[in-house]
Write a protein that holds these residues in place. Sequence first.
Motif, PDB file in Angstrom:
ATOM      1  N   PRO A 149       9.956  -6.195   6.122  1.00 40.30           N
ATOM      2  CA  PRO A 149       9.491  -5.381   5.000  1.00 40.30           C
ATOM      3  C   PRO A 149      10.448  -5.384   3.807  1.00 40.30           C
ATOM      4  CG  PRO A 149      10.387  -3.979   6.719  1.00 40.30           C
ATOM      5  CD  PRO A 149      10.397  -5.381   7.263  1.00 40.30           C
ATOM      6  N   ALA A 150      11.744  -5.601   4.038  1.00 42.48           N
ATOM      7  CA  ALA A 150      12.733  -5.540   2.961  1.00 42.48           C
ATOM      8  C   ALA A 150      13.045  -6.951   2.477  1.00 42.48           C
ATOM      9  CB  ALA A 150      13.989  -4.831   3.442  1.00 42.48           C
ATOM     10  N   LYS A 151      12.124  -7.539   1.741  1.00 40.01           N
ATOM     11  CA  LYS A 151      12.240  -8.938   1.348  1.00 40.01           C
ATOM     12  C   LYS A 151      13.394  -9.174   0.374  1.00 40.01           C
ATOM     13  CE  LYS A 151       8.368 -10.919   3.113  1.00 40.01           C
ATOM     14  NZ  LYS A 151       7.395 -11.418   2.139  1.00 40.01           N
ATOM     15  N   PHE A 152      13.577  -8.284  -0.596  1.00 35.50           N
ATOM     16  CA  PHE A 152      14.652  -8.481  -1.571  1.00 35.50           C
ATOM     17  C   PHE A 152      16.006  -8.554  -0.879  1.00 35.50           C
ATOM     18  CE2 PHE A 152      11.499  -7.281  -4.705  1.00 35.50           C
ATOM     19  CZ  PHE A 152      11.907  -7.921  -5.865  1.00 35.50           C
ATOM     20  N   GLY A 153      16.257  -7.612   0.001  1.00 34.24           N
ATOM     21  CA  GLY A 153      17.528  -7.593   0.708  1.00 34.24           C
ATOM     22  C   GLY A 153      17.707  -8.800   1.601  1.00 34.24           C
ATOM     23  N   ALA A 154      16.643  -9.207   2.271  1.00 34.02           N
ATOM     24  CA  ALA A 154      16.727 -10.358   3.167  1.00 34.02           C
ATOM     25  C   ALA A 154      17.051 -11.636   2.403  1.00 34.02           C
ATOM     26  CB  ALA A 154      15.418 -10.520   3.932  1.00 34.02           C
TER      27      ALA A 154
ATOM     28  N   GLY B  66       0.789  -1.220   0.000  1.00 35.79           N
ATOM     29  CA  GLY B  66       0.000   0.000   0.000  1.00 35.79           C
ATOM     30  C   GLY B  66       0.819   1.267   0.000  1.00 35.79           C
ATOM     31  N   ASP B  67       2.049   1.201   0.538  1.00 40.65           N
ATOM     32  CA  ASP B  67       2.900   2.388   0.580  1.00 40.65           C
ATOM     33  C   ASP B  67       3.806   2.496  -0.643  1.00 40.65           C
ATOM     34  OD1 ASP B  67       4.698   0.360   1.016  1.00 40.65           O
ATOM     35  OD2 ASP B  67       5.381   1.067   2.982  1.00 40.65           O
ATOM     36  N   GLY B  68       3.603   1.639  -1.645  1.00 45.73           N
ATOM     37  CA  GLY B  68       4.384   1.698  -2.869  1.00 45.73           C
ATOM     38  C   GLY B  68       5.642   0.859  -2.862  1.00 45.73           C
ATOM     39  N   THR B  69       5.992   0.256  -1.723  1.00 44.46           N
ATOM     40  CA  THR B  69       7.156  -0.618  -1.668  1.00 44.46           C
ATOM     41  C   THR B  69       6.783  -1.993  -2.223  1.00 44.46           C
ATOM     42  OG1 THR B  69       6.640  -1.314   0.598  1.00 44.46           O
ATOM     43  CG2 THR B  69       8.107   0.591   0.318  1.00 44.46           C
ATOM     44  N   ALA B  70       7.797  -2.819  -2.417  1.00 46.55           N
ATOM     45  CA  ALA B  70       7.565  -4.133  -3.019  1.00 46.55           C
ATOM     46  C   ALA B  70       7.541  -5.228  -1.969  1.00 46.55           C
ATOM     47  CB  ALA B  70       8.649  -4.424  -4.052  1.00 46.55           C
ATOM     48  N   ASN B  71       6.653  -6.175  -2.153  1.00 49.67           N
ATOM     49  CA  ASN B  71       6.650  -7.399  -1.357  1.00 49.67           C
ATOM     50  C   ASN B  71       7.086  -8.539  -2.269  1.00 49.67           C
ATOM     51  OD1 ASN B  71       5.904  -8.877   1.170  1.00 49.67           O
ATOM     52  ND2 ASN B  71       4.539  -9.934  -0.250  1.00 49.67           N
ATOM     53  N   LEU B  72       7.839  -9.483  -1.701  1.00 48.35           N
ATOM     54  CA  LEU B  72       8.314 -10.635  -2.459  1.00 48.35           C
ATOM     55  C   LEU B  72       8.012 -11.887  -1.657  1.00 48.35           C
ATOM     56  CD1 LEU B  72       9.894 -11.491  -5.032  1.00 48.35           C
ATOM     57  CD2 LEU B  72      11.967 -11.401  -3.636  1.00 48.35           C
ATOM     58  N   ALA B  73       7.344 -12.855  -2.269  1.00 47.66           N
ATOM     59  CA  ALA B  73       6.928 -14.046  -1.524  1.00 47.66           C
ATOM     60  C   ALA B  73       7.098 -15.296  -2.375  1.00 47.66           C
ATOM     61  CB  ALA B  73       5.472 -13.909  -1.092  1.00 47.66           C
TER      62      ALA B  73
ATOM     63  N   ALA C 140      18.416 -21.584  -1.998  1.00 47.37           N
ATOM     64  CA  ALA C 140      18.744 -21.016  -0.681  1.00 47.37           C
ATOM     65  C   ALA C 140      18.123 -19.631  -0.520  1.00 47.37           C
ATOM     66  CB  ALA C 140      20.255 -20.960  -0.498  1.00 47.37           C
ATOM     67  N   ALA C 141      18.082 -18.835  -1.585  1.00 46.40           N
ATOM     68  CA  ALA C 141      17.437 -17.521  -1.520  1.00 46.40           C
ATOM     69  C   ALA C 141      15.942 -17.679  -1.281  1.00 46.40           C
ATOM     70  CB  ALA C 141      17.701 -16.744  -2.813  1.00 46.40           C
ATOM     71  N   VAL C 142      15.335 -18.662  -1.942  1.00 49.78           N
ATOM     72  CA  VAL C 142      13.915 -18.942  -1.727  1.00 49.78           C
ATOM     73  C   VAL C 142      13.668 -19.330  -0.273  1.00 49.78           C
ATOM     74  CG1 VAL C 142      12.012 -20.488  -2.332  1.00 49.78           C
ATOM     75  CG2 VAL C 142      13.529 -19.616  -4.121  1.00 49.78           C
ATOM     76  N   GLU C 143      14.538 -20.165   0.262  1.00 47.31           N
ATOM     77  CA  GLU C 143      14.364 -20.609   1.642  1.00 47.31           C
ATOM     78  C   GLU C 143      14.568 -19.474   2.631  1.00 47.31           C
ATOM     79  OE1 GLU C 143      13.434 -23.222   4.721  1.00 47.31           O
ATOM     80  OE2 GLU C 143      13.004 -23.231   2.567  1.00 47.31           O
ATOM     81  N   ARG C 144      15.430 -18.512   2.303  1.00 45.80           N
ATOM     82  CA  ARG C 144      15.585 -17.343   3.184  1.00 45.80           C
ATOM     83  C   ARG C 144      14.296 -16.533   3.245  1.00 45.80           C
ATOM     84  NH1 ARG C 144      20.968 -17.358   1.021  1.00 45.80           N
ATOM     85  NH2 ARG C 144      20.408 -15.919  -0.661  1.00 45.80           N
ATOM     86  N   LEU C 145      13.527 -16.550   2.167  1.00 48.59           N
ATOM     87  CA  LEU C 145      12.247 -15.838   2.157  1.00 48.59           C
ATOM     88  C   LEU C 145      11.151 -16.595   2.887  1.00 48.59           C
ATOM     89  CD1 LEU C 145      11.977 -14.567  -1.538  1.00 48.59           C
ATOM     90  CD2 LEU C 145      12.020 -13.132   0.516  1.00 48.59           C
ATOM     91  N   ALA C 146      11.284 -17.907   2.946  1.00 52.47           N
ATOM     92  CA  ALA C 146      10.190 -18.759   3.417  1.00 52.47           C
ATOM     93  C   ALA C 146       9.650 -18.383   4.794  1.00 52.47           C
ATOM     94  CB  ALA C 146      10.626 -20.222   3.382  1.00 52.47           C
ATOM     95  N   PRO C 147      10.487 -18.055   5.806  1.00 46.70           N
ATOM     96  CA  PRO C 147       9.939 -17.756   7.134  1.00 46.70           C
ATOM     97  C   PRO C 147       9.573 -16.281   7.334  1.00 46.70           C
ATOM     98  CG  PRO C 147      12.310 -17.867   7.283  1.00 46.70           C
ATOM     99  CD  PRO C 147      11.962 -18.151   5.850  1.00 46.70           C
ATOM    100  N   LEU C 148       9.550 -15.500   6.270  1.00 48.61           N
ATOM    101  CA  LEU C 148       9.286 -14.073   6.384  1.00 48.61           C
ATOM    102  C   LEU C 148       7.874 -13.747   5.926  1.00 48.61           C
ATOM    103  CD1 LEU C 148      12.617 -12.723   4.811  1.00 48.61           C
ATOM    104  CD2 LEU C 148      12.165 -13.378   7.193  1.00 48.61           C
TER     105      LEU C 148
END
Length: 208
Positions: free
Chosen positions: A106-111, A30-37, A80-88
């Motif tokens: 909130p910073a999924k790409f960086g995480a 909603g604030d214009g930032t990106a979500n990655l899942a 491994a990058a996918v798995e880093r996203l999994a618990p977020l």
Amino acid sequence: MEIHTAEHQVITPSILYFGTPVVLLSTENGDGTANLAPMSSAWALGQTVVLGLGAHGQTGRNLLARPEVVINLPAPEHWAAVERLAPLTGYDPVPPHKRGTFRYEPAKFGAAGLSPLPAELVRPPRVAECPIQLEARAADVRPDSTDAFLIVEAHVLRVHADPRLVVPGTQHVDPARWSPLIYNFRHYFGLGPELGRSFRSETRAARA
């Protein structure tokens, strides 16, 4: 391998992820930032990709309000990058059913250690590292029969492919060069050697 049905065992598995491709969905908050899942319930029919999402996640909330999405297909080496996203989760506060297992980020790409790349027809970014990226718009978002999930029909607007995966002089992805990341009962796999091809295939057989 011979299979004798009389010897089959009746089981009740907790999940039915019997080997489906992993995708990374980028949507706009909603604030214009990106979500990655990450998700692994996707299948394509023509130029439509059907997605199955949790009903109470940030991706579903985003698509109900803003239907643009990029469907990014990672390669096996990105597991491994996918798995880093999994618990977020991008949902704040963390929904009750996710507390204790997931954490707000909130910073999924960086995480994940992934890089955003501007899309051309939609607002959410592409994932630069993914060899195939599908810009799409959700034409329909509706609950499933249990109200636990959302079923999304996303119409693909533009396909981006790593040139190394494209059959030269054609519009075809070379199946001998493209290997999706497969989620098989919560384990990650790539494809094995080609076994054969459909009579409808428009690409030549795999190179020896």
